[in-house]
Design a protein around this motif. Sequence first.
Motif, PDB file in Angstrom:
ATOM      1  N   UNK A  78      -2.271  16.199   7.221  1.00 33.39           N
ATOM      2  CA  UNK A  78      -3.277  15.773   6.240  1.00 33.39           C
ATOM      3  C   UNK A  78      -2.953  14.423   5.594  1.00 33.39           C
ATOM      4  N   UNK A  79      -1.701  14.255   5.239  1.00 33.22           N
ATOM      5  CA  UNK A  79      -1.313  13.040   4.526  1.00 33.22           C
ATOM      6  C   UNK A  79      -1.495  11.793   5.405  1.00 33.22           C
ATOM      7  N   UNK A  80      -0.991  11.875   6.603  1.00 37.27           N
ATOM      8  CA  UNK A  80      -1.096  10.729   7.514  1.00 37.27           C
ATOM      9  C   UNK A  80      -2.545  10.391   7.823  1.00 37.27           C
ATOM     10  N   UNK A  81      -3.344  11.427   8.120  1.00 35.76           N
ATOM     11  CA  UNK A  81      -4.741  11.191   8.482  1.00 35.76           C
ATOM     12  C   UNK A  81      -5.533  10.643   7.295  1.00 35.76           C
ATOM     13  N   UNK A  82      -5.268  11.222   6.133  1.00 33.73           N
ATOM     14  CA  UNK A  82      -5.993  10.783   4.930  1.00 33.73           C
ATOM     15  C   UNK A  82      -5.676   9.320   4.627  1.00 33.73           C
ATOM     16  N   UNK A  83      -4.396   8.968   4.718  1.00 30.10           N
ATOM     17  CA  UNK A  83      -4.016   7.592   4.413  1.00 30.10           C
ATOM     18  C   UNK A  83      -4.521   6.606   5.459  1.00 30.10           C
ATOM     19  N   UNK A  84      -4.557   7.044   6.701  1.00 34.23           N
ATOM     20  CA  UNK A  84      -5.127   6.168   7.732  1.00 34.23           C
ATOM     21  C   UNK A  84      -6.596   5.898   7.403  1.00 34.23           C
ATOM     22  N   UNK A  85      -7.315   6.965   7.048  1.00 28.06           N
ATOM     23  CA  UNK A  85      -8.744   6.809   6.734  1.00 28.06           C
ATOM     24  C   UNK A  85      -8.934   5.930   5.503  1.00 28.06           C
ATOM     25  N   UNK A  86      -8.097   6.148   4.470  1.00 26.91           N
ATOM     26  CA  UNK A  86      -8.219   5.327   3.257  1.00 26.91           C
ATOM     27  C   UNK A  86      -8.011   3.855   3.604  1.00 26.91           C
ATOM     28  N   UNK A  87      -6.984   3.597   4.408  1.00 22.41           N
ATOM     29  CA  UNK A  87      -6.680   2.198   4.719  1.00 22.41           C
ATOM     30  C   UNK A  87      -7.733   1.579   5.630  1.00 22.41           C
ATOM     31  N   UNK A  88      -8.338   2.393   6.452  1.00 18.66           N
ATOM     32  CA  UNK A  88      -9.369   1.830   7.338  1.00 18.66           C
ATOM     33  C   UNK A  88     -10.692   1.614   6.607  1.00 18.66           C
TER      34      UNK A  88
ATOM     35  N   UNK B 271      -1.014   2.017  12.138  1.00 17.33           N
ATOM     36  CA  UNK B 271      -0.276   3.138  12.742  1.00 17.33           C
ATOM     37  C   UNK B 271       1.215   2.839  12.819  1.00 17.33           C
ATOM     38  N   UNK B 272       1.537   1.585  13.057  1.00 22.93           N
ATOM     39  CA  UNK B 272       2.939   1.218  13.180  1.00 22.93           C
ATOM     40  C   UNK B 272       3.612   1.187  11.799  1.00 22.93           C
ATOM     41  N   UNK B 273       2.939   0.518  10.869  1.00 24.06           N
ATOM     42  CA  UNK B 273       3.573   0.272   9.583  1.00 24.06           C
ATOM     43  C   UNK B 273       3.615   1.504   8.691  1.00 24.06           C
ATOM     44  N   UNK B 274       2.493   2.207   8.655  1.00 17.28           N
ATOM     45  CA  UNK B 274       2.392   3.298   7.673  1.00 17.28           C
ATOM     46  C   UNK B 274       2.600   4.683   8.284  1.00 17.28           C
ATOM     47  N   UNK B 275       2.545   4.762   9.573  1.00 16.33           N
ATOM     48  CA  UNK B 275       2.688   6.078  10.178  1.00 16.33           C
ATOM     49  C   UNK B 275       3.897   6.143  11.099  1.00 16.33           C
ATOM     50  N   UNK B 276       4.633   5.031  11.138  1.00 17.12           N
ATOM     51  CA  UNK B 276       5.910   4.998  11.858  1.00 17.12           C
ATOM     52  C   UNK B 276       5.814   5.370  13.325  1.00 17.12           C
ATOM     53  N   UNK B 277       4.692   5.049  13.930  1.00 16.04           N
ATOM     54  CA  UNK B 277       4.551   5.407  15.344  1.00 16.04           C
ATOM     55  C   UNK B 277       5.225   4.372  16.239  1.00 16.04           C
ATOM     56  N   UNK B 278       5.716   4.832  17.375  1.00 12.82           N
ATOM     57  CA  UNK B 278       6.285   3.906  18.353  1.00 12.82           C
ATOM     58  C   UNK B 278       5.135   3.282  19.145  1.00 12.82           C
TER      59      UNK B 278
ATOM     60  N   UNK C  98       0.834  -1.208   0.000  1.00 13.20           N
ATOM     61  CA  UNK C  98       0.000   0.000   0.000  1.00 13.20           C
ATOM     62  C   UNK C  98       0.865   1.254   0.000  1.00 13.20           C
ATOM     63  N   UNK C  99       0.861   1.942  -1.084  1.00 15.48           N
ATOM     64  CA  UNK C  99       1.596   3.199  -1.122  1.00 15.48           C
ATOM     65  C   UNK C  99       0.786   4.324  -0.483  1.00 15.48           C
TER      66      UNK C  99
ATOM     67  N   UNK D 141      -5.711 -14.318  -5.338  1.00 15.55           N
ATOM     68  CA  UNK D 141      -4.291 -14.502  -5.564  1.00 15.55           C
ATOM     69  C   UNK D 141      -3.541 -13.186  -5.730  1.00 15.55           C
ATOM     70  N   UNK D 142      -4.249 -12.165  -5.958  1.00 18.80           N
ATOM     71  CA  UNK D 142      -3.606 -10.878  -6.098  1.00 18.80           C
ATOM     72  C   UNK D 142      -3.092 -10.423  -4.730  1.00 18.80           C
ATOM     73  N   UNK D 143      -1.789 -10.137  -4.654  1.00 15.87           N
ATOM     74  CA  UNK D 143      -1.183  -9.873  -3.348  1.00 15.87           C
ATOM     75  C   UNK D 143      -1.837  -8.712  -2.617  1.00 15.87           C
ATOM     76  N   UNK D 144      -2.038  -7.635  -3.347  1.00 14.47           N
ATOM     77  CA  UNK D 144      -2.573  -6.444  -2.691  1.00 14.47           C
ATOM     78  C   UNK D 144      -3.971  -6.700  -2.121  1.00 14.47           C
ATOM     79  N   UNK D 145      -4.789  -7.338  -2.915  1.00 19.05           N
ATOM     80  CA  UNK D 145      -6.131  -7.645  -2.444  1.00 19.05           C
ATOM     81  C   UNK D 145      -6.103  -8.580  -1.250  1.00 19.05           C
TER      82      UNK D 145
END
Lengths: 205, 192
Positions: free
Chosen positions: B17-27, B141-148, A58-59, B118-122
Amino acid sequence: MRPKPFSCKRTQKLLDDHVDGLLRTADSEGVRAHLEQCTPCDTEAAALRAATASLSVWGDLEPPPDCFEGILARIEALPPDLLESAPHSPALRLLRGGGRWVATSSVAAAAVVFLALSVTTPTEHDAPARTRHTNPVAAGLLSSTGPGLGLRTNGLRTNGLRTGEVRAYRVDDFLRNDGLRRGRTRNELPVSPASFGDALGAGAR
Amino acid sequence: MDLRDPTQLRKVYEANKRGLYNLAVRLVGDRQWAEDILQETFVRAYTRAETFKAGGKVSTWLYRICMNLSYDHLRARKYRAMASLDAPVTSTGDSDGATWSATLASSMPPAVAQVEQNDTEDCVRRLIDELPERERTVVLLRQYHGMTFKEIAEVLGLTARTVQNCLRRAKQKLFFGLKEAGLAPPQAEAPY
């Protein structure tokens, strides 16, 4: 000099940070030395790495450029009273200013008073069993708070009175059964709010 | 920090904005809804600025709002989907108890489903969606937002230790899911 391997316990504690590359060099070397000699921990580290790697599919995305304008438009559309009341509320200021204990103790005091009023009040007269154990003032207090307050806890027993029965003395029921049903409007009720507790008691009797 | 000041609000928006938007997209898995959640996050922050504890991190507070809004949205969507899919199919005039969900279940050919799986992303998306709310949030939060662990613990109102356990459990589930789908690297064996 070769670093001293960590124990399994210590390695397990640091393994996530090690896999994510967040450990200091000294710790990382200690973990690595342990993984070289401990197959279970090494296998687990490999699994964690595989899981972490899979997440890289996921980018990051950019939010739309006009998004902030949307926020401003939403804020503009807010009702004015929503903004006026919240930040200047004295109750909120009290809560925020370290006065939480005041609020907490007030609630606790109110709860004690409420419980004291709602427990058994011995009566001399021969009232029906359902009303005998209920203080009408407490019933009046209860009625103003509506359903859901502690006493309506589905069948818990307090002094012989099933808690669900307290509901018989809610204001709404009184108005409906003893007042409005007889064709009166709310303003023509036979009791004033001040004597409401007594009236409830009398009505119950 | 006064979020009622438009300049400050803008500054905070730009930083998060970027972090929050991506968190929302992924959720929630939808860009349109994610944008809506991002906007609502800042409207909430604006209207409830008084609930922000002085000395705390604004970003942590915003992440918490965004996360709660995302889960509210997911729950509402799940409820709506349940309500609509469990509705009887009445337009055909049948009254034999058939529901929309029953018609959907048979509409996808098995071959298409297999290709999609079989599609990895899906597959990763599906595995993450299947995680419990808390584990999913910890992973994101850990993987995409680098939080401790400590920062995640603040967002979720948990202890750092609980967060670490959540992450480990989530990654174990992910690994097994990948393995089942034949997407785990061959050198990685199941350790458990």
